[in-house]
Motif scaffolding. Structure first.
Motif, PDB file in Angstrom:
ATOM      1  N   VAL A   1       0.850  -1.179   0.000  1.00 62.54           N
ATOM      2  CA  VAL A   1       0.000   0.000   0.000  1.00 62.54           C
ATOM      3  C   VAL A   1       0.894   1.240   0.000  1.00 62.54           C
ATOM      4  O   VAL A   1       1.755   1.367   0.867  1.00 62.54           O
ATOM      5  N   THR A   2       0.702   2.105  -0.979  1.00 62.44           N
ATOM      6  CA  THR A   2       1.499   3.320  -1.065  1.00 62.44           C
ATOM      7  C   THR A   2       0.615   4.537  -0.841  1.00 62.44           C
ATOM      8  O   THR A   2      -0.583   4.532  -1.179  1.00 62.44           O
TER       9      THR A   2
ATOM     10  N   ALA B   1      -5.451   1.879   4.498  1.00 59.72           N
ATOM     11  CA  ALA B   1      -5.288   0.430   4.622  1.00 59.72           C
ATOM     12  C   ALA B   1      -6.181  -0.262   3.605  1.00 59.72           C
ATOM     13  O   ALA B   1      -7.147   0.320   3.103  1.00 59.72           O
ATOM     14  N   SER B   2      -5.852  -1.515   3.324  1.00 61.09           N
ATOM     15  CA  SER B   2      -6.700  -2.316   2.448  1.00 61.09           C
ATOM     16  C   SER B   2      -6.790  -3.733   2.998  1.00 61.09           C
ATOM     17  O   SER B   2      -5.946  -4.164   3.785  1.00 61.09           O
ATOM     18  N   SER B   3      -7.833  -4.453   2.571  1.00 60.71           N
ATOM     19  CA  SER B   3      -7.985  -5.854   2.960  1.00 60.71           C
ATOM     20  C   SER B   3      -8.730  -6.593   1.860  1.00 60.71           C
ATOM     21  O   SER B   3      -9.381  -5.976   1.002  1.00 60.71           O
TER      22      SER B   3
ATOM     23  N   GLY C   1      -0.608   1.461   4.674  1.00 56.99           N
ATOM     24  CA  GLY C   1       0.415   2.267   4.043  1.00 56.99           C
ATOM     25  C   GLY C   1       1.215   3.016   5.101  1.00 56.99           C
ATOM     26  O   GLY C   1       0.882   2.981   6.284  1.00 56.99           O
ATOM     27  N   PRO C   2       2.266   3.737   4.674  1.00 59.25           N
ATOM     28  CA  PRO C   2       3.133   4.437   5.637  1.00 59.25           C
ATOM     29  C   PRO C   2       2.524   5.725   6.172  1.00 59.25           C
ATOM     30  O   PRO C   2       3.032   6.287   7.143  1.00 59.25           O
ATOM     31  N   GLY C   3       1.465   6.208   5.532  1.00 53.91           N
ATOM     32  CA  GLY C   3       0.793   7.399   6.035  1.00 53.91           C
ATOM     33  C   GLY C   3       1.241   8.684   5.379  1.00 53.91           C
ATOM     34  O   GLY C   3       2.307   8.766   4.754  1.00 53.91           O
TER      35      GLY C   3
END
Lengths: 114, 113
Positions: B4-5, B92-94, B105-107
């Motif tokens: 996730v970017t 986020a992903s799921s 992701g890193p935020g």
């Protein structure tokens, strides 16, 4: 409503010592519990989760947690920590199986000293 | 790119500006999330999208407007923010909503001046 309490905001520990990070939750229904770790400047990463079955759950990097329904706790443990375990640790609970909604605790900073 | 970017990683904006945060997941997931992480506070879920439809809006002020054009991309449009909106915004992903692991992701570190 469900809530999560992480009892310690910071836990300092020496390298190779054991550690326990405490987490308590409030819920009147079935719960699904998670521990996530956040290293500096990174997003959260799942350490382990409890959905059902055995109350002792093993995760990545040598961590484990035990679900205790009577004490409404889900404490995280590691028998011997490394410097690289220094990070923020978050306990989370899910309200249901179908919403994807996680309720997080405030986090515990684990500081591993040489 | 993997995982996730999020872009940008850092953003400083004035209260009258309009900006957007972007999130992209390369995992083939079909659910995406926006969280707000403020100092000394628990992560707050803001929005949940499943199959590009919003399924959760967690009492978020209208100055935050999400958009999910497809299952790989998620945006958070910002306008007329307040200083208290300064925080780390995590995407986020799921694979689905049924207790699957959420990948973060890193935020984006947002500062509102």
């Amino acid at each position: 409503a469900q809530s999560v309490t992480q009892l310690d905001s910071q836990v300092p520990v020496f390298e190779e010592a054991p550690v326990e990070l405490r987490c308590n939750y409030s819920s009147s229904v079935s719960v699904y519990l998670f521990w996530y770790v956040q290293y500096p400047n990174q997003g959260l990463q799942l350490l382990l989760k409890y959905l059902s079955g055995s109350t002792l759950v093993k995760g990545i990097n040598g961590f484990e947690a035990e679900f205790n329904k009577s004490q409404t706790s889900f404490h995280l443990r590691k028998p011997s920590v490394h410097i690289s375990d220094t990070a923020e640790y978050f306990c989370a609970v899910s309200e249901s199986r179908n919403t994807g909604k996680l309720i997080f605790g405030q986090g515990t900073t684990l500081q591993v000293k040489p | 790119e993997t995982g996730v970017t999020q872009t940008p990683r850092h953003l400083v904006m004035g209260m009258t500006n309009k900006k957007s945060l972007k999130c992209e997941q390369h995992l083939g997931h079909n659910a995406m999330y926006w969280y707000k992480q403020s100092a000394k506070k628990p992560l707050e879920l803001m929005f949940v999208y499943s199959l590009e439809e919003r399924v959760e809006n967690n009492s978020v002020p209208s100055r935050f407007s999400p958009e999910c054009p497809n299952s790989s991309h998620l945006f958070l449009h910002l306008h007329t923010l307040q200083p208290e909106d300064s925080a780390l915004y995590l995407c986020a992903s799921s694979q689905g909503l049924q207790l699957y692991e959420q990948y973060f992701g890193p935020g984006t570190r947002l500062t509102v001046t």
